[in-house]
Design an enzyme around this catalytic site. Structure first.
Site, PDB file in Angstrom:
ATOM      1  N   GLU A 104      21.936  -1.839  40.073  1.00  0.00           N
ATOM      2  CA  GLU A 104      20.741  -2.209  40.855  1.00  0.00           C
ATOM      3  C   GLU A 104      19.904  -0.948  40.951  1.00  0.00           C
ATOM      4  O   GLU A 104      20.242  -0.039  41.696  1.00  0.00           O
ATOM      5  CB  GLU A 104      21.138  -2.657  42.268  1.00  0.00           C
ATOM      6  CG  GLU A 104      22.099  -3.801  42.342  1.00  0.00           C
ATOM      7  CD  GLU A 104      21.496  -5.115  41.883  1.00  0.00           C
ATOM      8  OE1 GLU A 104      20.259  -5.176  41.663  1.00  0.00           O
ATOM      9  OE2 GLU A 104      22.255  -6.071  41.714  1.00  0.00           O
ATOM     10  N   CYS A 114      14.373  -0.698  47.458  1.00  0.00           N
ATOM     11  CA  CYS A 114      14.004  -0.872  46.049  1.00  0.00           C
ATOM     12  C   CYS A 114      13.149  -2.119  45.843  1.00  0.00           C
ATOM     13  O   CYS A 114      12.547  -2.292  44.789  1.00  0.00           O
ATOM     14  CB  CYS A 114      15.256  -0.907  45.183  1.00  0.00           C
ATOM     15  SG  CYS A 114      16.488  -2.019  45.824  1.00  0.00           S
TER      16      CYS A 114
END
Ligand code: ADP
Length: 497
Positions: free
Chosen positions: A265, A299
């Site tokens: 990720e 993010c």
């Protein structure tokens, strides 16, 4: 060293259960101190809050060996028993919510409300995975051979090593290890050096929950030393990582030698698209939720707000009202909306992006400067910018700070082109009330997650992950559990007598 020598009084005093404060790594069910120590600081006031042991390569090797031993029994424990242990852990986390949140706010800076929200979010992965682990199912297939039958099994992949970031010090661990443990894997976690205390508190609670020794290990210390042990060990079958794209690429290269599975990720550059038919109040609220949550350090934070020109001025006005009302401050103070950035280098980096946007002709409508002197920690003013060009650094790099920047783009085709013009592909947001636009845009965007009139895309029941250089694999939901299993095909021949 006693706990009082390793942890500042300010943190000890905040907790009702002081034994949640652990400063050594957790290996094979025991605390391991290591050869040297490193400091953990509070970014809200720069104070040193703890001295944590670095177990180095030797500790990492021991943790992998413990996880490999534990795997031999844990994989055979019934999924129902594994679920029961995970639910005990879940219960203890909820019972200790206030203390865990206080630890998290102290080492990471996010507000206490955000910290509690993260712990509940993180606990949600444990509950979901405990349930989902009971429903790992194979299929019966029809082989094209006479006298035969065949079926599939999903078996745990083995020892999983996970390297986690500082922006969600609790939930990025539970999002990985809950499905892994539920599936029958054992874990070695290396938390970020900025936020080891939240990881170690989770280890303390895992121990109290009765999760067997060696099943869940946490190793703290120098990433450059520990990382290669995890990626290089033949006993580790999978590397899970949340963090920056360069480190993700490095880990993928290291894992390639052992052909290990990777789940990555990585960074994002989320477009937040506001079409001319959108509910502008909802869109402005959505920008604030997506952009200023955790001070922009997620993010999936909106990185580029792309507005159609017909509504851009009205949107900017609504955003300015909201951004002016945001109050940065110490996460423990009532009324603080935004905590500090993680450290002073982050303030410098964000400020350099804002200065270069200003130099290239963008207008700073709100904020636009560090608040380090005013507030005494790594604070940056909530900032609103407009009039910049979509090829300036502020639009091309992940900001990871409380800076919202609006770009005006007319046609839907140009909006899609700009939104996709990045190596990243994690989250995108669309605000529109036109159902055809919803379908056209959500299908055209090269992103793993799309929020339509919705500023939050992560949940324990849905697949979280990115396309392109934003990563590989999905966390959450049934997909998050499947990631930690190997699919095996079994064929049985000669069944007719
Ligand atoms: P950030 O720059 O936001 O801290 P990183 O990707 O550097 O993001 O850090 C995320 C995690 O990766 C942290 O746990 C960090 O210690 C770890 N990490 C950083 N560099 C390496 C490396 N070379 N090998 C393994 N892990 C690393």
């Amino acid at each position: 060293m006693t706990i009082a020598e390793r942890i500042s009084d300010s943190l000890i005093d905040r907790l009702s259960d002081k034994t949640l404060l652990q400063t050594d790594s957790f290996v094979d069910g025991a605390w391991m101190s290591g050869e040297r120590r490193f400091d953990v600081s509070n970014p809200a006031d720069n104070s040193v809050i703890a001295s944590v042991g670095d177990v180095g390569e030797a500790g990492a090797h021991q943790a992998v060996a413990a996880a490999a031993r534990a795997f031999e029994t844990w994989k055979k424990v019934s999924p129902f028993q594994r679920a029961a242990l995970l639910m005990k852990w879940h219960k203890l986390i909820l019972e200790n919510l206030d203390d865990l949140a206080a630890i998290l706010t102290t080492e990471m800076g996010k507000t206490l409300t955000e910290a509690k929200g993260e712990i509940l979010y993180g606990a949600g992965f444990i509950e979901w995975s405990a349930e989902e682990g009971k429903r790992i199912m194979g299929e019966t297939l029809t082989p094209p051979f006479p006298n035969s039958r065949g079926w599939t099994l999903h078996q745990p992949i083995g020892v999983v090593a996970c390297i986690t970031p500082w922006n969600f010090p609790n939930a990025m661990i539970t999002r990985k290890c809950a499905p892994a443990l539920a599936a029958g894997c054992t874990m070695v976690i290396k938390p970020a050096p900025e936020t080891p205390l939240s990881a170690l508190a989770l280890a303390e609670l895992a121990k109290r929950a009765g999760i067997p020794d060696g099943v869940f290990n946490v190793v703290c210390g120098d990433a450059q030393k520990i990382g290669p042990v995890l990626t290089g060990s033949s006993e580790v079958r999978m590397i899970g990582f949340t963090g920056s794209t360069p480190v993700g690429k490095l880990l993928m290269r290291q894992a390639a030698d052992g052909v290990k599975r990777v789940a990555l990720e990585l960074g994002g550059n989320a477009p937040f698209i506001v079409m001319d038919d959108a509910d502008l109040d909802a869109a402005a609220d959505g920008v604030v939720a997506s952009k200023f949550r955790v001070s922009g350090q997620t993010c999936v934070s909106a990185n580029r707000i792309i507005a159609q020109p017909a509504i851009a001025d009205a949107l900017i006005e609504k955003l300015k009202e909201r951004v002016d009302a945001l109050k940065p401050g110490n996460g423990f103070e009532a009324g603080s909306d935004l905590g500090p950035l993680i450290h002073h280098e982050a303030v410098e980096r964000v400020d350099a992006l804002v200065r270069s946007a200003r130099d290239s002709g963008a207008n700073i409508i709100a904020g636009g400067a560090p608040l380090v002197d005013e507030l005494g920690g790594a604070f940056y003013a909530p900032t609103l910018i407009e009039g910049g060009s979509p090829d300036m650094d502020l639009a091309c790099f992940e900001i990871f700070g409380p800076v919202a920047s609006v770009y005006r783009v007319e046609s839907e085709a140009d909006i899609v082109k700009l939104a996709n013009d990045t190596p990243y592909g994690l989250a995108a947001y669309i605000y529109t009330r036109d159902i055809n636009r919803v379908h056209r845009l959500s299908e055209a965007l090269e992103y793993g997650m799309v929020g339509v009139n919705a500023p939050m895309v992560g949940s324990f029941s849905s697949p979280f992950g990115g396309m392109k250089e934003s990563g590989i694999g999905r966390e959450g939901g049934k997909w998050g559990v499947e990631e930690f299993t190997e699919l095996k095909w079994v064929i049985l021949g000669g069944i007719d007598q």
